[in-house]
Motif scaffolding. Structure first.
Motif, PDB file in Angstrom:
ATOM      1  N   VAL A  13     -17.632  -0.166   3.258  1.00  0.00           N
ATOM      2  CA  VAL A  13     -18.119  -1.546   3.313  1.00  0.00           C
ATOM      3  C   VAL A  13     -18.423  -1.949   4.759  1.00  0.00           C
ATOM      4  O   VAL A  13     -19.556  -2.304   5.097  1.00  0.00           O
ATOM      5  N   LEU A  14     -17.410  -1.876   5.609  1.00  0.00           N
ATOM      6  CA  LEU A  14     -17.593  -2.193   7.025  1.00  0.00           C
ATOM      7  C   LEU A  14     -17.833  -0.929   7.849  1.00  0.00           C
ATOM      8  O   LEU A  14     -18.663  -0.928   8.761  1.00  0.00           O
ATOM      9  N   THR A  15     -17.082   0.111   7.553  1.00  0.00           N
ATOM     10  CA  THR A  15     -17.271   1.394   8.236  1.00  0.00           C
ATOM     11  C   THR A  15     -17.675   2.458   7.228  1.00  0.00           C
ATOM     12  O   THR A  15     -17.360   2.351   6.041  1.00  0.00           O
ATOM     13  N   TYR A  16     -18.365   3.467   7.732  1.00  0.00           N
ATOM     14  CA  TYR A  16     -18.695   4.611   6.884  1.00  0.00           C
ATOM     15  C   TYR A  16     -17.394   5.265   6.420  1.00  0.00           C
ATOM     16  O   TYR A  16     -16.401   5.267   7.155  1.00  0.00           O
ATOM     17  N   PRO A  17     -17.376   5.824   5.208  1.00  0.00           N
ATOM     18  CA  PRO A  17     -16.168   6.499   4.733  1.00  0.00           C
ATOM     19  C   PRO A  17     -15.731   7.595   5.707  1.00  0.00           C
ATOM     20  O   PRO A  17     -16.564   8.248   6.339  1.00  0.00           O
ATOM     21  N   THR A  18     -14.436   7.777   5.837  1.00  0.00           N
ATOM     22  CA  THR A  18     -13.911   8.811   6.715  1.00  0.00           C
ATOM     23  C   THR A  18     -14.244  10.193   6.149  1.00  0.00           C
ATOM     24  O   THR A  18     -13.958  10.462   4.981  1.00  0.00           O
ATOM     25  N   PRO A  19     -14.847  11.078   6.937  1.00  0.00           N
ATOM     26  CA  PRO A  19     -15.129  12.433   6.438  1.00  0.00           C
ATOM     27  C   PRO A  19     -13.857  13.131   5.981  1.00  0.00           C
ATOM     28  O   PRO A  19     -12.788  12.978   6.593  1.00  0.00           O
ATOM     29  N   GLN A  20     -13.968  13.905   4.919  1.00  0.00           N
ATOM     30  CA  GLN A  20     -12.810  14.631   4.393  1.00  0.00           C
ATOM     31  C   GLN A  20     -12.193  15.543   5.444  1.00  0.00           C
ATOM     32  O   GLN A  20     -10.976  15.719   5.492  1.00  0.00           O
ATOM     33  N   ALA A  21     -13.023  16.120   6.311  1.00  0.00           N
ATOM     34  CA  ALA A  21     -12.516  17.030   7.333  1.00  0.00           C
ATOM     35  C   ALA A  21     -11.547  16.327   8.272  1.00  0.00           C
ATOM     36  O   ALA A  21     -10.577  16.934   8.743  1.00  0.00           O
ATOM     37  N   VAL A  22     -11.789  15.047   8.537  1.00  0.00           N
ATOM     38  CA  VAL A  22     -10.898  14.275   9.414  1.00  0.00           C
ATOM     39  C   VAL A  22      -9.559  14.050   8.724  1.00  0.00           C
ATOM     40  O   VAL A  22      -8.491  14.212   9.332  1.00  0.00           O
ATOM     41  N   LEU A  23      -9.598  13.684   7.452  1.00  0.00           N
ATOM     42  CA  LEU A  23      -8.360  13.473   6.701  1.00  0.00           C
ATOM     43  C   LEU A  23      -7.571  14.771   6.580  1.00  0.00           C
ATOM     44  O   LEU A  23      -6.339  14.776   6.707  1.00  0.00           O
ATOM     45  N   GLN A  24      -8.261  15.863   6.346  1.00  0.00           N
ATOM     46  CA  GLN A  24      -7.592  17.155   6.239  1.00  0.00           C
ATOM     47  C   GLN A  24      -6.941  17.547   7.564  1.00  0.00           C
ATOM     48  O   GLN A  24      -5.835  18.096   7.583  1.00  0.00           O
ATOM     49  N   GLN A  25      -7.622  17.255   8.653  1.00  0.00           N
ATOM     50  CA  GLN A  25      -7.050  17.521   9.973  1.00  0.00           C
ATOM     51  C   GLN A  25      -5.755  16.742  10.157  1.00  0.00           C
ATOM     52  O   GLN A  25      -4.768  17.258  10.688  1.00  0.00           O
ATOM     53  N   GLY A  26      -5.759  15.491   9.712  1.00  0.00           N
ATOM     54  CA  GLY A  26      -4.561  14.672   9.815  1.00  0.00           C
ATOM     55  C   GLY A  26      -3.410  15.219   8.989  1.00  0.00           C
ATOM     56  O   GLY A  26      -2.264  15.237   9.439  1.00  0.00           O
ATOM     57  N   VAL A  27      -3.713  15.663   7.782  1.00  0.00           N
ATOM     58  CA  VAL A  27      -2.679  16.236   6.913  1.00  0.00           C
ATOM     59  C   VAL A  27      -2.090  17.496   7.539  1.00  0.00           C
ATOM     60  O   VAL A  27      -0.861  17.692   7.562  1.00  0.00           O
ATOM     61  N   LYS A  28      -2.949  18.352   8.066  1.00  0.00           N
ATOM     62  CA  LYS A  28      -2.459  19.575   8.722  1.00  0.00           C
ATOM     63  C   LYS A  28      -1.559  19.232   9.907  1.00  0.00           C
ATOM     64  O   LYS A  28      -0.537  19.885  10.143  1.00  0.00           O
ATOM     65  N   GLY A  29      -1.938  18.191  10.638  1.00  0.00           N
ATOM     66  CA  GLY A  29      -1.124  17.765  11.767  1.00  0.00           C
ATOM     67  C   GLY A  29       0.250  17.294  11.332  1.00  0.00           C
ATOM     68  O   GLY A  29       1.250  17.540  12.018  1.00  0.00           O
ATOM     69  N   ALA A  30       0.296  16.621  10.189  1.00  0.00           N
ATOM     70  CA  ALA A  30       1.582  16.153   9.670  1.00  0.00           C
ATOM     71  C   ALA A  30       2.494  17.328   9.338  1.00  0.00           C
ATOM     72  O   ALA A  30       3.671  17.342   9.699  1.00  0.00           O
ATOM     73  N   PHE A  31       1.966  18.334   8.653  1.00  0.00           N
ATOM     74  CA  PHE A  31       2.781  19.488   8.297  1.00  0.00           C
ATOM     75  C   PHE A  31       3.219  20.286   9.525  1.00  0.00           C
ATOM     76  O   PHE A  31       4.301  20.874   9.533  1.00  0.00           O
ATOM     77  N   SER A  32       2.383  20.270  10.557  1.00  0.00           N
ATOM     78  CA  SER A  32       2.754  21.015  11.760  1.00  0.00           C
ATOM     79  C   SER A  32       4.010  20.448  12.400  1.00  0.00           C
ATOM     80  O   SER A  32       4.755  21.165  13.077  1.00  0.00           O
ATOM     81  N   ARG A  33       4.282  19.167  12.165  1.00  0.00           N
ATOM     82  CA  ARG A  33       5.492  18.546  12.708  1.00  0.00           C
ATOM     83  C   ARG A  33       6.750  19.119  12.057  1.00  0.00           C
ATOM     84  O   ARG A  33       7.847  18.982  12.601  1.00  0.00           O
ATOM     85  N   PHE A  34       6.569  19.729  10.895  1.00  0.00           N
ATOM     86  CA  PHE A  34       7.696  20.358  10.200  1.00  0.00           C
ATOM     87  C   PHE A  34       7.609  21.886  10.276  1.00  0.00           C
ATOM     88  O   PHE A  34       8.286  22.584   9.523  1.00  0.00           O
ATOM     89  N   ASP A  35       6.742  22.385  11.165  1.00  0.00           N
ATOM     90  CA  ASP A  35       6.531  23.831  11.331  1.00  0.00           C
ATOM     91  C   ASP A  35       6.083  24.491  10.030  1.00  0.00           C
ATOM     92  O   ASP A  35       6.517  25.591   9.679  1.00  0.00           O
ATOM     93  N   ILE A  36       5.203  23.795   9.310  1.00  0.00           N
ATOM     94  CA  ILE A  36       4.658  24.299   8.050  1.00  0.00           C
ATOM     95  C   ILE A  36       3.152  24.467   8.199  1.00  0.00           C
ATOM     96  O   ILE A  36       2.471  23.581   8.729  1.00  0.00           O
ATOM     97  N   THR A  37       2.632  25.601   7.753  1.00  0.00           N
ATOM     98  CA  THR A  37       1.186  25.828   7.721  1.00  0.00           C
ATOM     99  C   THR A  37       0.738  25.753   6.269  1.00  0.00           C
ATOM    100  O   THR A  37       0.939  26.705   5.495  1.00  0.00           O
TER     101      THR A  37
END
Length: 216
Positions: A13-37
Motif C-alpha cells: 500500500v505505502l511501500t512495495y512488498p518486501t522481497p522474499q529473499a530479504v525475509l529469508q535472509q532475516g530468518v537465516k540470521g535468526a537461526f545463526s544466533r543459535f548456531d543452526i544452519t
C-alpha cells in the motif's frame, strides 16, 4: 464521504512488498544466533509460519518458542531495515498525494513494529502519519495481527476517533476493517491484478491518488 481518520496498511500500500529473499535472509540470521544452519524448507516455513509451526520448530531445536520468535522478529526487522536503506524496499510514488488529505492518518501493519518505525523514520513520514504501528515482536503480538481487529481498534483509540477508512491490499485487511467497524478501500496494485476477494470492500481503487475524491 468525510472520514474522521484514514488508516493505511503498509506493505503493498505505502511501500512495495518486501522481497522474499530479504525475509529469508532475516530468518537465516535468526537461526545463526543459535548456531543452526536451516535448510531451505525450514527457512520458507519460518517466513510464513503460524504459531503451531513456530512451536514445532522450537521443540525440534530445544529453544523456547518465545525466544526463537523474538529473535526471528529482530533479525527480519534488521534485514528489512537494510533493504530500506539500500533501496531494495521503497515507497510507492503516489504516497506523496496523501499530503492533500486533511483527516488524521495512521499506519497499521502486520509487519514488525520495528520495520514500520524504520519506514516512518527513513522516509520522513512522521508528520504525515503521527500514529504508526506494526505487530509486537512476541507470539501474542503475532496472534493479534489482522484479520484480528485489535491493532485497528487500538489505532482508532489512539487517534481519538470512533471510526474511519482503512486502506489495504489483502483479504485480511478487508476482514479486519469490517470487524473494527471501518469502511475499507482495497487498492489493487500490480501484484494484486488477479487477486480474488472474499469480501466486498467499500471501495476498490488502483492508486492512492483516488482517495482525494473519496475522503472528502
Amino acid at each position: 464521504m468525510c472520514y474522521d481518520s484514514i488508516v493505511f496498511d503498509n506493505d503493498g500500500v505505502l511501500t512495495y512488498p518486501t522481497p522474499q529473499a530479504v525475509l529469508q535472509q532475516g530468518v537465516k540470521g535468526a537461526f545463526s544466533r543459535f548456531d543452526i544452519t536451516p535448510d531451505d524448507d525450514l527457512v520458507t516455513k519460518m517466513v510464513d509460519a503460524d504459531v503451531t509451526q513456530i512451536q514445532q520448530v522450537a521443540r525440534r531445536y530445544n529453544i523456547a518458542p518465545s525466544v526463537l520468535w523474538e529473535q526471528r522478529e529482530k533479525s527480519v526487522a534488521a534485514a528489512q531495515r537494510r533493504a530500506l536503506e539500500d533501496g531494495t524496499k521503497t515507497l510507492y510514488e503516489d504516497v506523496s498525494t496523501l499530503e492533500s488529505l486533511h483527516a488524521p492518518m495512521g499506519i497499521v501493519s502486520n509487519n514488525q513494529h520495528e520495520t514500520v518505525l524504520s519506514i516512518v523514520e527513513l522516509f520522513e513520514l512522521r508528520e504525515l502519519f503521527p500514529y504508526a504501528t506494526g505487530r509486537e515482536p512476541t507470539l501474542d503480538g503475532f496472534q493479534r495481527r489482522k484479520p484480528n481487529p485489535d491493532y485497528l481498534t487500538d489505532a482508532l483509540d489512539s487517534i481519538g476517533v470512533s471510526s474511519g477508512l482503512y486502506v489495504g491490499d489483502s483479504n485480511v485487511d478487508i476482514l479486519a476493517a469490517n470487524r473494527a467497524g471501518m469502511d475499507v478501500a482495497f487498492i489493487r496494485r500490480p501484484h494484486r491484478t488477479a487477486y480474488e476477494l472474499v469480501a466486498e470492500p467499500t471501495y476498490e481503487i488502483n492508486s492512492l491518488e483516488e482517495l482525494a475524491s473519496i475522503a472528502v
